[in-house]
Design a protein around this motif. Structure first.
Motif, mmCIF file in Angstrom:
data_model
loop_
_atom_site.group_PDB
_atom_site.id
_atom_site.type_symbol
_atom_site.label_atom_id
_atom_site.label_comp_id
_atom_site.label_asym_id
_atom_site.label_seq_id
_atom_site.Cartn_x
_atom_site.Cartn_y
_atom_site.Cartn_z
ATOM 1 N N GLU A 1 -40.409 12.783 21.191
ATOM 2 C CA GLU A 1 -41.012 13.260 19.952
ATOM 3 C C GLU A 1 -39.933 13.348 18.876
ATOM 4 N N ASN A 2 -40.370 13.251 17.629
ATOM 5 C CA ASN A 2 -39.473 13.187 16.493
ATOM 6 C C ASN A 2 -39.497 14.517 15.733
ATOM 7 N N ALA A 3 -38.491 15.356 15.970
ATOM 8 C CA ALA A 3 -38.436 16.681 15.337
ATOM 9 C C ALA A 3 -38.283 16.576 13.822
ATOM 10 N N THR A 4 -37.562 15.575 13.347
ATOM 11 C CA THR A 4 -37.368 15.413 11.907
ATOM 12 C C THR A 4 -38.695 15.175 11.206
ATOM 13 N N PHE A 5 -39.538 14.349 11.812
ATOM 14 C CA PHE A 5 -40.849 14.065 11.227
ATOM 15 C C PHE A 5 -41.641 15.352 11.022
ATOM 16 N N PHE A 6 -41.723 16.166 12.052
ATOM 17 C CA PHE A 6 -42.539 17.378 11.958
ATOM 18 C C PHE A 6 -41.897 18.416 11.028
ATOM 19 N N THR A 7 -40.581 18.398 10.887
ATOM 20 C CA THR A 7 -39.912 19.264 9.907
ATOM 21 C C THR A 7 -40.312 18.854 8.494
ATOM 22 N N LEU A 8 -40.275 17.540 8.239
ATOM 23 C CA LEU A 8 -40.677 17.044 6.917
ATOM 24 C C LEU A 8 -42.149 17.337 6.625
ATOM 25 N N MET A 9 -42.983 17.269 7.661
ATOM 26 C CA MET A 9 -44.402 17.558 7.455
ATOM 27 C C MET A 9 -44.621 19.045 7.142
ATOM 28 N N ALA A 10 -43.814 19.909 7.738
ATOM 29 C CA ALA A 10 -43.913 21.336 7.404
ATOM 30 C C ALA A 10 -43.548 21.553 5.936
ATOM 31 N N LEU A 11 -42.474 20.915 5.485
ATOM 32 C CA LEU A 11 -42.076 21.017 4.077
ATOM 33 C C LEU A 11 -43.149 20.428 3.167
ATOM 34 N N ARG A 12 -43.697 19.290 3.569
ATOM 35 C CA ARG A 12 -44.755 18.645 2.782
ATOM 36 C C ARG A 12 -45.950 19.570 2.620
ATOM 37 N N ASN A 13 -46.357 20.230 3.703
ATOM 38 C CA ASN A 13 -47.519 21.111 3.619
ATOM 39 C C ASN A 13 -47.245 22.310 2.719
ATOM 40 N N GLY A 14 -46.010 22.784 2.704
ATOM 41 C CA GLY A 14 -45.651 23.842 1.759
ATOM 42 C C GLY A 14 -45.828 23.377 0.325
ATOM 43 N N CYS A 15 -45.422 22.143 0.038
ATOM 44 C CA CYS A 15 -45.600 21.585 -1.308
ATOM 45 C C CYS A 15 -47.082 21.400 -1.636
ATOM 46 N N VAL A 16 -47.872 21.006 -0.647
ATOM 47 C CA VAL A 16 -49.317 20.847 -0.860
ATOM 48 C C VAL A 16 -49.924 22.178 -1.302
ATOM 49 N N VAL A 17 -49.567 23.246 -0.620
ATOM 50 C CA VAL A 17 -50.106 24.565 -0.988
ATOM 51 C C VAL A 17 -49.726 24.907 -2.430
ATOM 52 N N LEU A 18 -48.486 24.631 -2.796
ATOM 53 C CA LEU A 18 -48.042 24.933 -4.160
ATOM 54 C C LEU A 18 -48.697 24.032 -5.204
ATOM 55 N N ALA A 19 -49.161 22.840 -4.801
ATOM 56 C CA ALA A 19 -49.778 21.898 -5.738
ATOM 57 C C ALA A 19 -51.270 22.134 -5.942
ATOM 58 N N LEU A 20 -51.887 22.947 -5.119
ATOM 59 C CA LEU A 20 -53.338 23.151 -5.225
ATOM 60 C C LEU A 20 -53.716 23.728 -6.591
ATOM 61 N N GLU A 21 -54.795 23.205 -7.131
ATOM 62 C CA GLU A 21 -55.266 23.688 -8.417
ATOM 63 C C GLU A 21 -56.185 24.895 -8.272
ATOM 64 N N ALA A 22 -56.728 25.092 -7.086
ATOM 65 C CA ALA A 22 -57.578 26.262 -6.808
ATOM 66 C C ALA A 22 -57.186 26.789 -5.439
ATOM 67 N N TYR A 23 -57.008 28.100 -5.360
ATOM 68 C CA TYR A 23 -56.628 28.723 -4.093
ATOM 69 C C TYR A 23 -57.837 29.432 -3.493
ATOM 70 N N THR A 24 -58.414 28.791 -2.486
ATOM 71 C CA THR A 24 -59.524 29.359 -1.734
ATOM 72 C C THR A 24 -59.191 29.161 -0.257
ATOM 73 N N TRP A 25 -59.960 29.772 0.609
ATOM 74 C CA TRP A 25 -59.748 29.551 2.046
ATOM 75 C C TRP A 25 -59.905 28.079 2.386
ATOM 76 N N ALA A 26 -60.852 27.418 1.740
ATOM 77 C CA ALA A 26 -61.113 26.009 2.042
ATOM 78 C C ALA A 26 -59.968 25.103 1.606
ATOM 79 N N THR A 27 -59.225 25.502 0.583
ATOM 80 C CA THR A 27 -58.127 24.642 0.122
ATOM 81 C C THR A 27 -56.795 24.977 0.770
ATOM 82 N N VAL A 28 -56.555 26.237 1.098
ATOM 83 C CA VAL A 28 -55.241 26.675 1.581
ATOM 84 C C VAL A 28 -55.116 26.667 3.109
ATOM 85 N N LEU A 29 -56.184 26.994 3.802
ATOM 86 C CA LEU A 29 -56.099 27.216 5.243
ATOM 87 C C LEU A 29 -55.470 26.050 5.997
#
Length: 199
Positions: A144-172
């Motif tokens: 398994e590729n630990a670097t890949f999953f580290t980058l995906m964790a960072l990516r998901n953090g950016c996704v949360v910050l990029a959301l235009e509306a914060y609801t359970w359906a968008t953030v969860l």
């Protein structure tokens, strides 16, 4: 993109860049037989991610949903590459359960007309989709590729910050999957250390 705050645009762009920075080397590693992803996990993740993308759009996520949509498409490509190469195709009964749960999300969304139900189910399924990969990573942590999953964790953090509306359906979904990626990386690294010490 008139009307969309600049910070939302920047976080969405950063999430897109991280998506490709993570996926391109991961796909190359699959083709070189350096990484052997579990096909069922990737099929579950791909289908769930695409449905979550549409659910997020329906609940006003806006530009923050686009990295999830693109990630879903690329995840299908990873599943395809995994099937064509030497992926881990061992399938146990629980893998079929995860797939069946993933399939229930769309009818539930249709019946309730509420994207939150689909997102909750798909988040649970996506997290359960880590099951086959965790089982595999425990026994073969170097596949398994630990670097890949580290980058995906960072990516998901950016996704949360990029959301235009914060609801359970968008953030969860992005928040839960980001945390799961961090835990998966921890498992990979701990098992690699344990294997190295046992030699």
């Amino acid at each position: 993109m008139a009307g969309i705050p600049l910070d939302k645009q920047l976080f969405s762009l950063l999430a897109l860049v991280l998506t490709f920075v993570a996926f391109l080397p991961y796909m190359r590693a699959i083709l070189r037989d350096e990484t052997r992803p579990h096909v069922f996990s990737w099929l579950i993740w791909a289908g769930g991610t695409v449905v979550v993308f549409f659910a997020q759009l329906a609940d006003g996520a806006g530009i923050g949903a686009w990295p999830i949509g693109i990630s879903g498409a690329v995840t299908f490509l990873v599943a395809f590459l995994a099937m064509r190469t030497t992926a881990d195709t061992t399938i146990v009964a629980s893998d079929w359960v995860y797939l069946a749960l993933a399939i229930t999300a769309l009818p539930l969304w249709w019946l309730t007309s509420d994207p939150l139900y689909a997102v909750v189910i798909l988040t649970i399924v996506d997290l359960l989709g880590f099951g086959p990969s965790m089982r595999k990573a425990y026994g073969a942590p170097h596949e398994e590729n630990a670097t890949f999953f580290t980058l995906m964790a960072l990516r998901n953090g950016c996704v949360v910050l990029a959301l235009e509306a914060y609801t359970w359906a968008t953030v969860l979904f992005p928040a839960a999957v980001g945390i799961a990626c961090v835990l998966f990386v921890a498992l990979i690294l701990l098992r690699r250390r344990a294997v190295a010490q046992a030699v």
